[in-house]
Scaffold this active site. Structure first.
Site, mmCIF file in Angstrom:
data_model
loop_
_atom_site.group_PDB
_atom_site.id
_atom_site.type_symbol
_atom_site.label_atom_id
_atom_site.label_comp_id
_atom_site.label_asym_id
_atom_site.label_seq_id
_atom_site.Cartn_x
_atom_site.Cartn_y
_atom_site.Cartn_z
ATOM 1 N N HIS A 75 0.746 -1.284 0.056
ATOM 2 C CA HIS A 75 0.577 -0.024 -0.044
ATOM 3 C C HIS A 75 0.494 1.099 0.107
ATOM 4 O O HIS A 75 0.256 1.972 -0.768
ATOM 5 C CB HIS A 75 -0.679 0.321 0.818
ATOM 6 N N LYS A 93 -8.724 -0.542 2.938
ATOM 7 C CA LYS A 93 -8.654 -0.712 4.266
ATOM 8 C C LYS A 93 -7.086 -1.963 4.679
ATOM 9 O O LYS A 93 -7.568 -3.118 3.814
ATOM 10 C CB LYS A 93 -9.336 -0.584 5.257
#
Length: 238
Positions: A75, A93
């Site tokens: 990420h 998330k």
């Protein structure tokens, strides 16, 4: 707007579908290293431009925003490069694997005047927004505690534990609906399967006496999604 989606595994197809149905999105690019995932997306969504070239999605001046639905360890580098190349970024998330990485991305997005957003889907649902409205308007009285259960059998993740995988949903809901400030957090978990915690309990204490409790597990024989806010006037609201 033209949008690139990097990662077409579990959550990526949902992002692709929603971007295709969003007014103002002219084109969607789907990116994955797996040829089978690319073929699947193309068969489901023929209008999507597919590619294995991550750098193209991150650097192309033709793409305005990038959604990242890849393993957590990737990420930070992907989002960082996207922002540096002038893209708005949506990240599945959890945002990053550490607080420092998250802070770096926030500062970078502010510096480059780009939107950096985490995909906490539940705070945009009608039920959660209604709960917040009722609390903010004082219609259900003083909140005493927040209790949440999110359990199921699998899916076992290999890069994050059950807290990072499941509790992030309920923590985002708690943060959205409770206006008080947390003052302490305790978490306890254990691993039975692959060396990563697969069952855990979290307690959060607030400055006004509210306590929040979370139970998350990949080992439960049944799937349960339960969130409850107990208040002074009406027991069991939520």
């Amino acid at each position: 707007m033209k949008v690139g989606v990097i990662g077409l595994g579990y959550w990526g197809p949902n992002l692709v579908r929603n971007f295709l149905s969003t007014p103002g999105v002219e084109r969607v690019y789907g990116c994955d290293l797996d040829e089978k995932r690319l073929a699947f997306i193309k068969s489901r969504f023929p209008a999507v431009e597919i590619t294995k070239d991550t750098d193209f999605v991150l650097r192309s001046a033709d793409i305005d925003a990038v959604a990242i639905a890849t393993p957590v360890a990737t990420h930070y580098p992907l989002a960082k490069k996207a922002i540096e190349n002038g893209k708005h970024v949506l990240v599945e998330k959890p945002l990053t694997a550490s607080v420092k990485e998250a802070e770096d991305l926030i500062n970078l997005a502010e510096k480059n005047k780009k939107v950096l957003m985490v995909d906490h889907t539940f705070i945009y649902t009608g039920a959660v927004r209604k709960i917040k409205e009722l609390i903010d308007n004082g219609e259900i009285g003083e909140i005493y505690y927040f209790d949440s259960v999110r359990i199921n059998l699998g899916l076992f993740q290999h890069d994050v534990n059950v807290i990072w995988d499941l509790a992030t949903h309920d923590v985002s809901i708690m943060d959205f609906v409770i206006n008080s400030r947390p003052v302490s957090v305790s978490a306890f978990g254990t691993s039975h399967y692959n060396g990563i915690e697969d069952i855990a309990y979290i307690n959060v204490n607030f400055d006004n006496g509210i306590i929040a409790h979370f139970h998350v597990s990949w080992l439960a024989p049944v799937k349960v999604r339960s969130s409850r806010k107990i208040n002074k006037e009406k027991w069991g609201v939520g």
